[in-house]
Write an enzyme that holds these catalytic residues in place. Structure first.
Site, mmCIF file in Angstrom:
data_model
loop_
_atom_site.group_PDB
_atom_site.id
_atom_site.type_symbol
_atom_site.label_atom_id
_atom_site.label_comp_id
_atom_site.label_asym_id
_atom_site.label_seq_id
_atom_site.Cartn_x
_atom_site.Cartn_y
_atom_site.Cartn_z
ATOM 1 N N CYS A 183 0.710 -1.131 0.114
ATOM 2 C CA CYS A 183 0.027 -0.015 0.116
ATOM 3 C C CYS A 183 0.903 1.439 -0.156
ATOM 4 O O CYS A 183 1.450 1.492 -0.971
ATOM 5 C CB CYS A 183 -1.123 0.026 1.057
ATOM 6 N N HIS B 13 -3.375 -4.972 1.469
ATOM 7 C CA HIS B 13 -2.575 -5.411 2.811
ATOM 8 C C HIS B 13 -2.762 -6.703 2.854
ATOM 9 O O HIS B 13 -3.541 -7.182 3.949
ATOM 10 C CB HIS B 13 -3.456 -4.552 3.913
ATOM 11 N N GLU C 276 -0.961 -8.305 5.280
ATOM 12 C CA GLU C 276 -0.689 -8.791 6.570
ATOM 13 C C GLU C 276 -1.989 -8.627 7.442
ATOM 14 O O GLU C 276 -1.912 -9.109 8.544
ATOM 15 C CB GLU C 276 0.257 -7.542 6.933
#
Ligand code: GLN
Length: 214
Positions: A83, A188, A190
């Site tokens: 991002c 994202h 994660e």
């Protein structure tokens, strides 16, 4: 003989540092927080997490990290930007702030906040376009938060996945790119349990000694 384990640095100036640490923990990779230039010593890869690219650009300057990170990237340090982190890697940024700097190691153009106000944040999918993203496992879940949109990609860049907003009627855009030892995602990874991108980056960040011996 066992290969030496990689250590991945996670830029810890702002953004979702903890989530990246947890994701690398899941794939058995040691991490180290990078806040000052000496933290870069001996790392095999670096993660630039999401956050706000204009703020990250300023903090990279004020912490004295911008120049040594740029030097590391020029010397072949593996890097993974998510991002805002992807914006920091891009060669060209549309709708950025004039004083915002990037490392320019990923030959692409990204539009900051490129999905427009209606789709500020959304969940969608990223369809693998490369065996390196284990297509048999299906689409990667993808959380987009004021995400950049990739609008052009240079000839040396591989598009590893395309996607965007499910059912929004837009053609899919590139959402995961790789150029040599540079990996970037507009979303994202994660924040979801799918670990394919962290696994892929762990392989890209293998200690140089182990890579030379292959
Ligand atoms: N819009 C942010 C930027 O321009 C990126 C958002 C994010 O990292 N979630 O940097």
């Amino acid at each position: 003989m066992r290969e030496p384990a990689a250590t991945v640095g996670v830029l810890a100036l702002q953004g979702d540092v903890l989530e990246h640490e947890a994701a690398f923990d899941d794939v058995g990779v040691r991490t180290r927080r990078v806040r000052r230039p000496s933290d870069l010593e001996g790392i095999d890869g670096l993660v630039l997490p999401g956050g706000e690219s204009t703020t990250l650009s300023m903090l990279l300057e004020s912490s004295g990290l911008f120049a040594p990170v740029a030097g590391g990237l020029a010397a072949g340090l593996a890097v993974f930007g998510t991002c805002a982190g992807m914006i920091l890697l891009a060669r060209r940024v549309v709708d950025g702030r004039p004083d915002q700097r990037t490392f320019g190691v990923l030959d692409c153009t990204v539009r900051r906040n490129g999905y427009g106000p209606q789709r500020n944040s959304f969940e969608g999918g990223a369809d693998p376009a490369s065996d390196d993203l284990e297509p048999a496992l299906g689409a990667l879940p993808a959380v987009f938060i004021r995400a950049p949109k990739v609008i052009t990609v240079g000839p040396d860049v591989e598009v590893l996945a395309t996607g965007g907003a499910d059912g929004a009627g837009e053609p899919p855009a590139p959402v995961v790119l790789r150029q040599g030892r540079v990996l970037a995602a507009t979303f994202h990874p994660e924040l979801t349990p799918d670990r394919r991108l962290h696994r892929l980056f762990a392989a890209m960040a293998r200690p140089r000694a182990a890579q030379a011996g292959r």
